[in-house]
Write an enzyme that holds these catalytic residues in place. Structure first.
Site, PDB file in Angstrom:
ATOM      1  CE  LYS A 196     -65.797  15.121  53.557  1.00 49.21           C
ATOM      2  NZ  LYS A 196     -65.610  14.322  54.791  1.00 49.21           N
ATOM      3  CB  SER A 204     -63.485  11.761  53.004  1.00 50.60           C
ATOM      4  OG  SER A 204     -64.382  12.069  54.051  1.00 50.60           O
ATOM      5  CB  SER A 214     -63.535  11.762  56.987  1.00 51.70           C
ATOM      6  OG  SER A 214     -63.520  10.529  56.307  1.00 51.70           O
TER       7      SER A 214
END
Length: 507
Positions: free
Chosen positions: A118, A193, A217
């Site tokens: 990420k 996210s 997320s």
């Protein structure tokens, strides 16, 4: 708000695609003769790929080549992976992995497996932007602990996955890379996210992805993209570089296409670290064991609505899963904990945390911050000591209510998200039914209510809408009971097999 065109943004950065990998053979392995086609390799489980690698039935180079071809085929359509490790470096790492296997050695449980990281997580020598203009050219000098552990277990980092700016919100877009598109319908959002990670997994571009979760997320994008995401217990994956070491809202954890793959990745990510005061001392090897378990007589609570607005297809899809749990032998009851003060606690502690994280940058970098960041900083500065102390008392009372509720039930079952994936050019839903959403966070309460309580929660695919959009169910477990959550998720997954449905865009 207008979101940047993905294709135009990527083209401007030379990232529309990567070169299709050459045919790299693997003399050190016994593979090559009866290999499945590359697209089948890309949709194998990480558990199966790891076993094939260990037994020399496939090589790390063949695995890497297949994934690079899939990335070249699909990524420009969805904009999931935004920064790449050069192909020659990836193939050199795969060769090194094969050479170790040829000598009878491996470095760990993920040996030779690709993984995507990420873009909120620091990677040594590989650009980490946080989706923010403030750090668009940042090249970290060290890996975050989670990346270090994944590499030490033999995983090969292929690149960074797209995020919302500074990870704020469950809609993945930012001013550097633009939006990431839902693989089941590119006109819709993938969530966030960890949106880039979920999309990359759904499209077969990586077997594993790491992520983080503050308000949903790891769970919302899992739900929106038909993959699995685990919000771990605070301290399960130690956060060693955060400014507020005792905060419990933000966690890191695994994402994959199956529950077993999530557990495999967690077995590498988890484990204590003295730099984190919250880190849990449990042996992470527990997550590498088979997840099968008998659930006969286990009590499960199904929420009614938790006092929240829901899109009808979402809540109906979750309630339709009741029979699955009953067929597993569970005793299912309609009940839900009292979540009074959950919203006030989450939103204001989030203000406080973001003000501490980014407040010092506001005056000199206001032009490089989005409206969400400025809002959090502004509101965070209004918080007083007496207010925060009383807020902490409310959070403590909420914690005890939820944990007491879960002495009666081992699991709480509810939808992950309150809505279906929405238009990719809409920053956030402004209304659910007749209820107006006042902020970019309001529609995420079904996820962040669990965050503020501190319990582990797993997002598992459970259905598709009439229009073909994924819907996930959320399995919430007892405090620190990450393993039992994975076990229940595994049983549910095996009974339903909804996660096996691939997006047409990836085929």
């Amino acid at each position: 708000m207008i979101l940047k065109s993905s294709a135009a943004t990527l083209a401007s950065m030379g990232l529309t695609s990567i070169a299709v990998a050459k045919d790299h053979t693997a003399p050190a392995s016994e593979s090559s003769n009866n290999l499945p086609p590359p697209d089948e390799i890309c949709f194998m489980t990480a558990v199966d790929l790891a076993a094939l690698l260990r037994t020399k039935k496939i090589s790390a180079r063949e695995v890497m080549t297949a994934h690079l071809k899939q990335i070249a085929k699909v990524n420009s359509k969805v904009n999931a992976i935004v920064t790449f490790v050069p192909e020659d470096q990836l193939m050199a790492q795969a060769l090194a992995a094969d050479e170790l296997i040829a000598k009878g050695n491996t470095t760990g449980a993920l040996h030779g497996l690709p993984i995507a990281v990420k873009d909120l997580v620091e990677t040594k020598g590989l650009r980490t932007t946080y989706g923010s203009l403030l750090w668009k050219d940042l090249i970290p000098t060290q890996d975050a602990l989670i990346v270090e552990r994944q590499k030490n277990a033999g995983a090969i980092v292929i690149g960074k996955t797209n995020v919302p700016e500074l990870g704020m919100g469950s809609q993945t877009f930012n001013p550097i890379f633009g939006p990431t598109f839902n693989p089941y319908d590119p006109s819709k959002t993938c969530g966030g996210s960890t949106g880039g990670g979920a999309t990359a997994l759904a499209c077969g571009m990586t077997p594993l992805a790491d992520g983080s979760d503050m308000g949903g997320s790891l769970r919302n994008p899992g739900s929106f993209c038909n993959v699995v995401g685990l919000r771990t217990s605070p301290g399960r994956v130690p956060l060693t570089a955060v400014k507020m070491a005792n905060q419990t809202l933000s966690v890191q954890g695994p994402m994959a296409r199956t529950v077993s793959d999530c557990a495999l990745l967690l077995s590498v990510q988890a484990g204590p670290d003295v730099r984190s005061p919250l880190s849990l001392a449990d042996d992470p090897k527990q997550f590498a064991k088979p997840l099968g378990r008998d659930f006969k007589g286990v009590k499960v609570a199904f929420i009614k609505d938790l006092g929240l607005p829901w899109e009808k297809e979402v809540i109906d899809a979750a309630h339709a899963q009741r029979k699955v749990f009953e067929d597993l032998g569970c005793i299912v009851e309609d009940n839900e904990p009292d979540m009074t003060d959950a919203n006030e606690c989450f939103v204001n502690f989030r203000h406080w945390q973001y003000e501490a994280q980014y407040g010092d940058l506001l005056e000199s970098n206001s032009d490089k911050m989005n409206a969400y960041t400025k809002w959090h900083i502004t509101e965070g500065r209004k918080l007083t000591g007496p207010y925060l102390s009383r807020l902490e008392m409310k959070r403590s009372a909420l914690f005890r209510r939820v944990q007491q509720f879960l002495t009666q039930y081992e699991f709480l079952i509810m939808p992950v998200s309150q809505v279906l994936p929405f238009d990719v050019h809409t920053p956030y839903p402004d209304q659910i039914g007749d209820v107006k959403m006042l902020t970019y966070l309001d529609w995420m309460r079904s996820a962040y209510y669990i965050s503020v309580a501190g319990n582990p929660a797993l997002s598992v695919p459970c259905a598709f809408s009439k229009s073909g959009l994924p819907i996930g169910i959320q399995i919430v477990g007892r405090y620190n009971a990450d393993l039992s959550v994975l076990q229940m998720g595994f049983a549910f997954e095996q009974a339903t097999k909804i996660g096996k449905r691939r997006p047409a865009i990836a085929v």
